[in-house]
Write an enzyme that holds these catalytic residues in place. Structure first.
Site, PDB file in Angstrom:
ATOM      1  N   LYS A 194     -39.835  23.043  14.742  1.00 61.85           N
ATOM      2  CA  LYS A 194     -41.182  22.122  14.126  1.00 61.85           C
ATOM      3  C   LYS A 194     -40.853  22.130  12.905  1.00 61.85           C
ATOM      4  O   LYS A 194     -41.107  22.914  12.103  1.00 61.85           O
ATOM      5  CB  LYS A 194     -42.069  22.911  14.477  1.00 61.85           C
ATOM      6  CG  LYS A 194     -43.802  22.313  14.879  1.00 61.85           C
ATOM      7  CD  LYS A 194     -44.047  21.399  13.681  1.00 61.85           C
ATOM      8  CE  LYS A 194     -45.148  22.147  12.317  1.00 61.85           C
ATOM      9  NZ  LYS A 194     -45.454  21.395  11.456  1.00 61.85           N
ATOM     10  N   GLU A 268     -40.426  34.441   6.769  1.00 61.41           N
ATOM     11  CA  GLU A 268     -39.978  34.415   5.314  1.00 61.41           C
ATOM     12  C   GLU A 268     -41.061  33.717   4.707  1.00 61.41           C
ATOM     13  O   GLU A 268     -41.401  32.879   4.629  1.00 61.41           O
ATOM     14  CB  GLU A 268     -38.500  33.707   5.360  1.00 61.41           C
ATOM     15  CG  GLU A 268     -37.925  33.773   4.175  1.00 61.41           C
ATOM     16  CD  GLU A 268     -38.074  32.816   2.938  1.00 61.41           C
ATOM     17  OE1 GLU A 268     -39.173  33.163   2.112  1.00 61.41           O
ATOM     18  OE2 GLU A 268     -37.607  31.856   2.855  1.00 61.41           O
ATOM     19  N   CYS A 302     -39.851  29.325  -2.500  1.00 62.90           N
ATOM     20  CA  CYS A 302     -40.375  30.764  -2.465  1.00 62.90           C
ATOM     21  C   CYS A 302     -39.955  31.682  -3.340  1.00 62.90           C
ATOM     22  O   CYS A 302     -40.660  32.638  -3.675  1.00 62.90           O
ATOM     23  CB  CYS A 302     -40.253  30.868  -0.920  1.00 62.90           C
ATOM     24  SG  CYS A 302     -38.454  30.962  -0.471  1.00 62.90           S
ATOM     25  N   GLU A 399     -49.121  32.726  -5.763  1.00 64.46           N
ATOM     26  CA  GLU A 399     -48.078  31.452  -5.571  1.00 64.46           C
ATOM     27  C   GLU A 399     -48.575  30.313  -6.002  1.00 64.46           C
ATOM     28  O   GLU A 399     -49.348  29.794  -4.998  1.00 64.46           O
ATOM     29  CB  GLU A 399     -47.328  31.737  -4.289  1.00 64.46           C
ATOM     30  CG  GLU A 399     -46.171  31.067  -4.158  1.00 64.46           C
ATOM     31  CD  GLU A 399     -45.303  31.153  -2.975  1.00 64.46           C
ATOM     32  OE1 GLU A 399     -46.237  31.126  -1.775  1.00 64.46           O
ATOM     33  OE2 GLU A 399     -44.092  31.315  -2.769  1.00 64.46           O
TER      34      GLU A 399
HETATM   35  P1  NDP Z   1     -47.546  26.365   5.721  1.00 61.71           P
HETATM   36  O1  NDP Z   1     -47.071  28.108   5.527  1.00 61.71           O
HETATM   37  O2  NDP Z   1     -49.012  25.969   6.070  1.00 61.71           O
HETATM   38  O3  NDP Z   1     -46.623  25.768   6.406  1.00 61.71           O
HETATM   39  C1  NDP Z   1     -45.351  26.153   6.987  1.00 61.71           C
HETATM   40  C2  NDP Z   1     -44.938  25.726   8.471  1.00 61.71           C
HETATM   41  O4  NDP Z   1     -45.899  26.029   9.220  1.00 61.71           O
HETATM   42  C3  NDP Z   1     -45.076  24.180   8.360  1.00 61.71           C
HETATM   43  O5  NDP Z   1     -44.427  23.662   9.436  1.00 61.71           O
HETATM   44  C4  NDP Z   1     -46.712  23.938   9.179  1.00 61.71           C
HETATM   45  O6  NDP Z   1     -46.852  22.825   9.428  1.00 61.71           O
HETATM   46  C5  NDP Z   1     -46.551  25.089   9.768  1.00 61.71           C
HETATM   47  N1  NDP Z   1     -48.021  25.724  10.161  1.00 61.71           N
HETATM   48  C6  NDP Z   1     -49.147  25.455   9.434  1.00 61.71           C
HETATM   49  N2  NDP Z   1     -50.126  26.201  10.164  1.00 61.71           N
HETATM   50  C7  NDP Z   1     -49.458  26.673  11.076  1.00 61.71           C
HETATM   51  C8  NDP Z   1     -50.069  27.666  12.135  1.00 61.71           C
HETATM   52  N3  NDP Z   1     -51.416  28.162  12.175  1.00 61.71           N
HETATM   53  N4  NDP Z   1     -49.163  28.020  13.230  1.00 61.71           N
HETATM   54  C9  NDP Z   1     -47.943  27.641  13.191  1.00 61.71           C
HETATM   55  N5  NDP Z   1     -47.290  26.882  12.122  1.00 61.71           N
HETATM   56  C10 NDP Z   1     -48.305  26.439  11.291  1.00 61.71           C
HETATM   57  O7  NDP Z   1     -47.161  25.995   4.101  1.00 61.71           O
HETATM   58  P2  NDP Z   1     -47.931  24.666   3.521  1.00 61.71           P
HETATM   59  O8  NDP Z   1     -46.774  23.732   3.662  1.00 61.71           O
HETATM   60  O9  NDP Z   1     -49.253  24.291   4.147  1.00 61.71           O
HETATM   61  O10 NDP Z   1     -48.034  25.114   2.025  1.00 61.71           O
HETATM   62  C11 NDP Z   1     -49.096  25.685   1.615  1.00 61.71           C
HETATM   63  C12 NDP Z   1     -48.593  26.729   0.515  1.00 61.71           C
HETATM   64  O11 NDP Z   1     -47.789  27.509   1.062  1.00 61.71           O
HETATM   65  C13 NDP Z   1     -47.988  26.166  -0.636  1.00 61.71           C
HETATM   66  O12 NDP Z   1     -48.566  25.687  -1.463  1.00 61.71           O
HETATM   67  C14 NDP Z   1     -47.020  27.343  -1.167  1.00 61.71           C
HETATM   68  O13 NDP Z   1     -47.798  27.859  -1.815  1.00 61.71           O
HETATM   69  C15 NDP Z   1     -46.821  28.016   0.321  1.00 61.71           C
HETATM   70  N6  NDP Z   1     -45.512  27.730   0.787  1.00 61.71           N
HETATM   71  C16 NDP Z   1     -44.592  28.756   0.699  1.00 61.71           C
HETATM   72  C17 NDP Z   1     -43.293  28.339   1.185  1.00 61.71           C
HETATM   73  C18 NDP Z   1     -42.267  29.531   1.209  1.00 61.71           C
HETATM   74  O14 NDP Z   1     -41.130  29.303   1.734  1.00 61.71           O
HETATM   75  N7  NDP Z   1     -42.511  30.541   0.615  1.00 61.71           N
HETATM   76  C19 NDP Z   1     -42.613  27.268   1.942  1.00 61.71           C
HETATM   77  C20 NDP Z   1     -44.236  26.317   1.881  1.00 61.71           C
HETATM   78  C21 NDP Z   1     -45.291  26.471   1.365  1.00 61.71           C
HETATM   79  P3  NDP Z   1     -47.493  21.685   8.477  1.00 61.71           P
HETATM   80  O15 NDP Z   1     -46.373  20.941   7.826  1.00 61.71           O
HETATM   81  O16 NDP Z   1     -48.285  20.411   9.392  1.00 61.71           O
HETATM   82  O17 NDP Z   1     -48.781  22.212   7.644  1.00 61.71           O
END
Ligand code: NDP
Length: 806
Positions: A194, A268, A302, A399
């Site tokens: 996904k 992660e 991250c 973050e």
């Molecule tokens: P999320 O953690 O929301 O998203 C990561 C993935 O999980 C995406 O594919 C997302 O879908 C999916 N997802 C969201 N909600 C659920 C759920 N309840 N169950 C299963 N899968 C889910 O990160 P975001 O992209 O929304 O970013 C939000 C914040 O997270 C950022 O501002 C940043 O601070 C942090 N972040 C951290 C990352 C890291 O590697 N440490 C990477 C990305 C973000 P969808 O894309 O549709 O939301």
């Protein structure tokens, strides 16, 4: 007169655009820019007919329409993956190696298309996608083609987990796909991927590449959509493992949703990584390091070095140099090869960054941005530096996931380490100093899965990547990453997930226990009124409430009473375990000596123990004798391992070394199995302490006397106070307290599904590591009851990158 130096200073950059045309053409060829899911080797329209748009954040133009996955789409993808699983798992490892090799080649052949597509969809500069993301994607497939080839010999006794759901974020869309897909395929699993809602295109392009290399249908599936699609995947009953990269917030939701289901999980998550600069560091290199640490990928990384911790003696000088460098950074079209920073992925992310920057200013920190303006078309944000930041400020703790650096000062290395560890996260850290002694002294003290010495943001498939604490658990890459996609072949999960020792089935002390075939002579029994206490900080301690419970033997006679531990006793035990943290500094040889000594002292009382166990369990004298002998042998096993459970030096593509160090997790809560009351307990405690952890153990509820009898053995064995603490009592109550305790770093649980769920659910609070063993094990079998599997769960791998050369 105009000098060359002056010309150099004043010359402007000309445009150096990479053409978007081939990528746009590729999009157009797919249903005129409308993508379905990739399921069972086919493009499939979404069941509910819903699509969403993915945009180019640098221009705000729509790139494509992508299917919104619902429950029916996830069902179809899981069914396809399940159908493909037996065939893929049964394939010879060499055949899987060939597919992975072919994928690596295919990625390289299409590297330019993938790089441009990634830059268009995500907004990151082409320089990064072309020179870092896509080459690393190929590298991961090459590396894991190697693991596939070596699977039968290097992972003998292991089998694939089965059907794996993988959820990736938008910051490294294809790289995260590669980090997850390559080990999963190498291990013989099938996949439902996904991608993030904002950046689905390269995952879809990759799906097409899997078809081109002839990957069997159903082995790799993509379901696009938003968080709800991810939720369906996480909650699907026929998925055996979830691998997730993203925010800690969503990671926590997933931890709770999978609790007690038997699904394997790797997370992660986020970070707030320190970038530590000592006063002897080469400041020009530091400045370039900072650029890479926080302005790489617009800071949407991250492991971004987002907290600059500088020795106070050089802070002003470094700030000046940084500002001068920031003034020269270029923000603009991601497809321009001479641009340093591209666009922020989406308006919501831009708003988040703006909001947090405003908060930083409100809270009194000093904000600085370069004098030039960002492009107004698209979602851009300038590099930003905060000074005068308090360690407790929001911007120092949260973050931001944007190009925002917060700077703080320290005086001593000790203070630097304290500041560095002053967040709930633990993903990465960089240490800058010309003093190798200092660097290598500090690196092990940092709570981080990776430490870069005089470098930053270095990644390679040979070096596992992953976090400590709230940055998640599990590793991606390296040998340890492979284990995340394998299970021991005696284990079975999900479909056969069952519980022998569930609460209802536990032989409670007051439950009728079958009569022993062997009569234990009366004289061997302790006096009836004997009361056993708890064992905390090396001393026998009365339970807080002063309650105890009677323990009857197999023949119904009372054998003694044990203390009824409660929340307060667990708290005291955890405190004692923390106070004993110097155990980590005892050498492997030293730990081995103590484990041998415990074995020796147990051996001198082997008959007494065997009689006691036989009386308790009614399992018969022979069985009890075997159990005691096995416990002594188990202690020898971990005495043997204590000075051999070492790390590795990885072959990463740097001029230098990457040290993979096995570090203890910290304070472990150990919930022993009901069966084999002595051996089961020893099988958990010995590997945990051999690896340098300190423990709070909860012994078998039905037969705790096997554990309480151990106190005197432990007392006589030179074990430092607090390394092993034992709290007897109601297991279900004590498990929960341990799993909820914020100062416990990990919990191993042996018992029923209900208890496993409690432990995994509660563990989400501070993201402690959990290992639940709900299937009965034959603890007498060394393959099931001891060895590397236990040591792996007792350790975190920290990779320390140390480049060298003048
Ligand atoms: P999320 O953690 O929301 O998203 C990561 C993935 O999980 C995406 O594919 C997302 O879908 C999916 N997802 C969201 N909600 C659920 C759920 N309840 N169950 C299963 N899968 C889910 O990160 P975001 O992209 O929304 O970013 C939000 C914040 O997270 C950022 O501002 C940043 O601070 C942090 N972040 C951290 C990352 C890291 O590697 N440490 C990477 C990305 C973000 P969808 O894309 O549709 O939301």
């Amino acid at each position: 007169m105009t000098t060359v130096a002056k010309l150099f200073e004043t010359m402007d950059y000309g445009p150096a655009p990479e053409s978007a045309a081939p990528a746009l053409e590729w999009i157009k060829q797919h249903g005129a820019g409308q993508f379905g899911h990739y399921i069972g080797g086919q493009w499939v329209a979404p069941a509910e007919g819903q699509y969403f748009e993915t945009i180019n954040p640098a221009t705000t133009t729509v790139l494509a329409r992508v299917a919104q996955g619902g429950a029916a789409d996830v069902d179809a993808a899981v069914a396809a993956a399940r159908a493909a699983a037996p065939g893929w798992a049964a394939l010879a490892p060499h055949a899987r190696a060939r597919y992975l090799y072919a994928l690596a080649r295919e990625v390289q052949r299409h590297s330019r298309l993938l790089a441009v597509l990634e830059s268009l969809d995500n907004g990151k500069p082409i320089r990064e996608t072309r020179d870092l993301d896509i080459p690393l994607v190929a590298r991961h497939f090459y590396h894991h083609a190697g693991w596939a080839q070596l699977l039968a010999t290097e992972f003998a006794g292991y089998q694939p987990v089965g059907v794996v759901g993988q959820i990736v974020p938008w910051n490294f869309p294809l790289l995260m796909v590669a980090w997850k897909v390559a080990p999963a395929l190498a291990a013989g699993n099938t996949i439902i991927m996904k991608p993030a809602e904002f950046t689905p295109l390269t995952a879809l392009c990759f799906a097409e590449l899997t078809r081109e290399v002839g990957l069997p249908p159903g082995v790799f599936n993509v379901v696009t959509g938003d968080g709800t699609t991810g939720k369906h995947l996480v909650e699907h009953p026929d998925v055996n493992k979830i691998a997730f990269t993203g925010s800690t917030e969503v990671g926590r939701i997933i931890r709770k949703a999978t609790a007690g289901t038997g699904k394997k999980l790797t997370l992660e998550l986020g970070g707030k990584s320190p970038f530590i600069v000592f006063d002897d560091a080469d400041l020009d290199s530091v400045v370039e390091g900072v650029v890479d640490a926080i302005w790489f990928n617009q800071g949407q990384v991250c492991c971004a070095g987002s907290r600059l911790l500088v020795h106070e003696g050089i802070a002003d000088r470094l700030t000046q140099k940084l500002r001068a460098r920031m003034e020269k950074l270029r923000v603009g079209s991601p497809l321009d090869k001479a641009v340093d920073m591209g666009a922020i992925v989406a308006p919501v992310q831009l708003e988040r960054i703006r909001g947090l920057v405003e908060k930083g200013v409100e809270e009194g920190a000093k904000m600085w941005q370069p004098s030039w303006a960002c492009p107004t078309e698209g979602y851009f944000y300038p590099p930003t530096l905060f000074t005068d930041v308090s360690p407790a400020a929001t911007i120092a703790q949260v973050e931001i996931f944007g190009p925002v650096l917060v700077s703080m000062t320290f005086r001593t290395p000790k203070e630097a380490v304290e500041l560095a560890n002053n967040t709930p996260y633990g993903l990465a850290a960089s240490v800058w100093t010309e003093n190798i002694n200092l660097a290598l002294d500090v690196a092990p003290k940092l709570k981080a899965g990776v430490v870069w010495v005089n470098c930053t943001n270095m990644f390679d498939a040979a070096s596992g990547f992953g976090g400590y604490r709230e940055s998640g658990f599990g590793r991606e890459g390296g040998r340890e990453g492979m284990y995340e996609y394998l299970k021991a072949d005696y284990e079975t999960r999900n479909a056969e997930f069952e519980m022998r020792n569930d609460k209802a089935g536990v032989e409670k002390p007051d439950a009728p226990i079958p009569h022993s075939a062997i009569r234990i002579p009366q004289s061997d029994l302790p006096p009836i009124d004997r009361t056993y206490k708890l064992f905390i900080a090396g001393k026998q301690a009365r339970p807080d409430q002063g309650y105890s419970r009677k323990i009857t033997g197999a023949d119904g006679r009372v054998l003694g009473e044990v203390g009824e531990g409660n929340r307060k006793d667990i708290r005291n035990a955890v405190e004692a375990a923390h106070a004993a943290d110097s155990w980590v500094r005892v050498s492997g040889h030293g730990r081995a000596q103590i484990l041998y000594y415990i074995a020796e002292n147990l051996a001198t009382r082997a008959d007494e123990y065997a009689n006691r166990i036989a009386a308790l369990t009614g399992g018969g004298g022979d069985a009890a004798g075997r159990e005691v002998a096995a416990a002594i042998a188990r202690l020898f096993t971990y005495a043997a391992w204590a000075d051999k459970w070492d790390g590795a030096v990885h072959h990463t593509p740097i001029r230098g070394v990457t040290l993979a160090m096995q570090e203890p997790i910290g304070v472990l809560g150990l919930i022993a199995p009901e069966e084999f009351p002595l051996l089961g307990l020893v099988s958990l405690v010995a590997p945990a302490i051999a690896a340098g952890n300190t423990v709070v153990a909860v012994p078998s509820e039905a037969h705790p006397l096997a554990a309480t009898e151990l106190y005197t053995v432990l007392e006589a064995s030179d074990l430092p106070d607090g390394v092993v603490n034992v709290v007897t009592g109601d297991k279900d109550a004590l498990d929960k307290v341990l799993a909820e305790h914020d100062d416990v770093d990990g919990v191993w649980y042996c018992g029923g599904a209900a208890g496993a769920k409690t432990v995994e659910f509660a563990a989400a609070a501070n993201m402690k590591r959990t290992w639940v063993m709900t299937r009965p094990r034959d603890w007498l079998d060394p393959r099931q009851g001891e060895g590397r599997e236990f040591l792996r769960h007792a350790s975190e791998v920290k990779n320390i990158w140390i480049p060298y050369g003048e």
